[in-house]
Design a protein around this motif. Structure first.
Motif, PDB file in Angstrom:
ATOM      1  N   UNK A  28       8.175 -43.068  11.657  1.00  0.00           N
ATOM      2  CA  UNK A  28       8.996 -42.729  10.501  1.00  0.00           C
ATOM      3  C   UNK A  28       8.272 -41.646   9.725  1.00  0.00           C
ATOM      4  N   UNK A  29       8.889 -40.476   9.600  1.00  0.00           N
ATOM      5  CA  UNK A  29       8.306 -39.373   8.845  1.00  0.00           C
ATOM      6  C   UNK A  29       8.859 -39.391   7.427  1.00  0.00           C
ATOM      7  N   UNK A  30       7.963 -39.587   6.457  1.00  0.00           N
ATOM      8  CA  UNK A  30       8.341 -39.555   5.039  1.00  0.00           C
ATOM      9  C   UNK A  30       7.687 -38.329   4.438  1.00  0.00           C
ATOM     10  N   UNK A  31       8.504 -37.401   3.923  1.00  0.00           N
ATOM     11  CA  UNK A  31       7.984 -36.109   3.491  1.00  0.00           C
ATOM     12  C   UNK A  31       8.527 -35.742   2.120  1.00  0.00           C
ATOM     13  N   UNK A  32       7.787 -34.845   1.468  1.00  0.00           N
ATOM     14  CA  UNK A  32       8.278 -34.251   0.227  1.00  0.00           C
ATOM     15  C   UNK A  32       9.509 -33.404   0.548  1.00  0.00           C
ATOM     16  N   UNK A  33      10.461 -33.380  -0.389  1.00  0.00           N
ATOM     17  CA  UNK A  33      11.721 -32.678  -0.134  1.00  0.00           C
ATOM     18  C   UNK A  33      11.480 -31.219   0.243  1.00  0.00           C
ATOM     19  N   UNK A  36      13.703 -26.973   5.147  1.00  0.00           N
ATOM     20  CA  UNK A  36      13.280 -26.388   6.415  1.00  0.00           C
ATOM     21  C   UNK A  36      12.456 -27.374   7.223  1.00  0.00           C
ATOM     22  N   UNK A  37      11.530 -28.076   6.549  1.00  0.00           N
ATOM     23  CA  UNK A  37      10.714 -29.058   7.267  1.00  0.00           C
ATOM     24  C   UNK A  37      11.581 -30.191   7.801  1.00  0.00           C
ATOM     25  N   UNK A  38      12.484 -30.681   6.968  1.00  0.00           N
ATOM     26  CA  UNK A  38      13.362 -31.770   7.408  1.00  0.00           C
ATOM     27  C   UNK A  38      14.193 -31.343   8.612  1.00  0.00           C
ATOM     28  N   UNK A  39      14.647 -30.103   8.613  1.00  0.00           N
ATOM     29  CA  UNK A  39      15.445 -29.612   9.740  1.00  0.00           C
ATOM     30  C   UNK A  39      14.617 -29.544  11.019  1.00  0.00           C
ATOM     31  N   UNK A  40      13.372 -29.098  10.890  1.00  0.00           N
ATOM     32  CA  UNK A  40      12.510 -29.035  12.090  1.00  0.00           C
ATOM     33  C   UNK A  40      12.243 -30.429  12.631  1.00  0.00           C
ATOM     34  N   UNK A  41      11.985 -31.375  11.762  1.00  0.00           N
ATOM     35  CA  UNK A  41      11.731 -32.739  12.217  1.00  0.00           C
ATOM     36  C   UNK A  41      12.986 -33.349  12.836  1.00  0.00           C
ATOM     37  N   UNK A  42      14.135 -33.088  12.222  1.00  0.00           N
ATOM     38  CA  UNK A  42      15.389 -33.613  12.766  1.00  0.00           C
ATOM     39  C   UNK A  42      15.692 -32.992  14.126  1.00  0.00           C
ATOM     40  N   UNK A  43      15.397 -31.697  14.278  1.00  0.00           N
ATOM     41  CA  UNK A  43      15.629 -31.031  15.560  1.00  0.00           C
ATOM     42  C   UNK A  43      14.767 -31.639  16.663  1.00  0.00           C
ATOM     43  N   UNK A  44      13.632 -32.209  16.277  1.00  0.00           N
ATOM     44  CA  UNK A  44      12.744 -32.861  17.239  1.00  0.00           C
ATOM     45  C   UNK A  44      13.075 -34.315  17.490  1.00  0.00           C
ATOM     46  N   UNK A  45      14.163 -34.809  16.886  1.00  0.00           N
ATOM     47  CA  UNK A  45      14.609 -36.167  17.154  1.00  0.00           C
ATOM     48  C   UNK A  45      14.248 -37.199  16.115  1.00  0.00           C
TER      49      UNK A  45
END
Length: 344
Positions: A28-33, A36-45
């Motif tokens: 589970x990746x919990x990140x600061x808003x 772009x980062x969220x999109x990269x992580x989502x693209x990786x599944x």
């Protein structure tokens, strides 16, 4: 991870969690808003959870983080740098999971009070942490890995073709000391050009310095770039002039692309590079020494190639995805069994 929009530590966090996910680990990746980062992580599944991770008056993130972790029921929580550690500490009071703090520099250990284990990405940093009184049995060295930059197609740079091209990358900040690199370029033959990838508060001052030195036409300020492999493929050499560099992910990227590396002898590059074999080290802030090292490798292509090959071997052995991911997996398996009950 509550880091900045760009940076070496932030980039490695993304690479690591995506590699862990690909390996079959439940992450589970919990990140600061950050869209772009969220999109990269989502693209990786992954399905990242974005939280505010604000300042001392942010009372919401701690509660949201606690609820998120309780719903996920992790065995291990890794707090990536200071701000994340502060929130994870409060969210972990009385929890069953093992809390790991991951450091990439000589940070204030007060943020990590209550962590069961600390992870550092260099041996030198481990020694520093132990010297602050942290128990060695609760300290682990785990190196970073870089993506394999070998085989990338060269980027189309706004520089002349057929000339020697130096590459430097990083935030345009005094710690990175790109001013020393510009002064070194001014001492090199006029056909030597520099591509500088990065952005930051020093850009205006560096552009002014390039004009003052008479080398503005030989410097390409590229801004932030994601195509690191392509930039390395388009260059003859990577130069890392940083005054302060706890690790130097960029050095590992240069190794992976089989490019010779010249670096100032800050803590991280000094640990990564065997001077004269896998790269060249020069004194911090010494533009004449830096120019001399660069000129030496440009003049002796056979030596430059041998150094580049030694760097590539170092990458494959110690800083490629597979060995580092295996080390992290073994560490997390052991950490999951601790649940020490250390007061938080």
């Amino acid at each position: 991870m509550a880091g900045a929009a760009h940076g070496g530590a932030e980039g490695f966090y993304e690479r690591l969690v995506l590699a862990q996910h690909r390996s079959g680990m439940e992450v589970l990746a919990v990140v600061r808003r950050n869209a772009e980062r969220a999109a990269r992580l989502a693209a990786g599944g992954l399905a990242p959870v974005e939280l505010g991770f604000g300042g001392p008056l942010d009372l919401l993130t701690g509660r949201q983080l606690r609820a998120t972790l309780e719903a996920f029921r992790p065995q291990v929580v890794v707090a990536w740098m200071n701000r994340a550690a502060r929130f994870a500490r409060s969210a972990s009071r009385g929890a069953a999971w093992t809390l790991v703090g991951r450091l990439g520099g000589q940070y204030d250990l007060g943020y990590y009070r209550g962590c069961d284990i600390l992870v550092a990405n260099t041996r030198g940093l481990c020694e520093w942490i132990a010297g602050q009184g942290w128990p060695r049995q609760r300290l682990k060295h785990l190196p970073n890995f870089a993506s394999d930059m070998g085989g990338a197609a060269p980027a189309d740079l706004p520089l002349p073709s057929g000339v020697p091209i130096l590459l430097a990358m990083g935030r345009l900040h005094p710690n990175k000391d790109f001013s020393t690199l510009l002064r070194a370029v001014a001492l090199l033959p006029a056909e030597v050009h520099l591509a500088l990838a990065g952005e930051g508060e020093e850009r205006g001052a560096l552009e002014a310095l390039a004009r003052e030195l008479g080398i503005a036409s030989r410097i390409a300020f590229l801004g932030w770039r994601q195509d690191v492999g392509a930039l390395l493929a388009a260059s003859d050499m990577l130069v890392v002039p940083s005054r302060i560099e706890p690790l130097g992910n960029v050095v590992i990227e240069g190794f992976s692309a089989t490019r010779p590396v010249v670096a100032a002898a800050a803590d991280g590059p000094r640990e990564l590079i065997e001077d004269g074999r896998s790269g060249l080290l020069v004194p911090i802030g010494d533009h004449a020494a830096m120019a001399g090292a660069i000129a030496c490798l440009l003049a002796d292509r056979a030596r430059a190639a041998a150094i580049a090959q030694a760097g590539r071997a170092e990458f494959e052995t110690h800083h490629a995805e597979a060995p580092v991911l295996a080390a992290w997996s073994l560490f997390l398996q052991a950490a999951a069994m601790i649940r020490t009950g250390v007061p938080r």
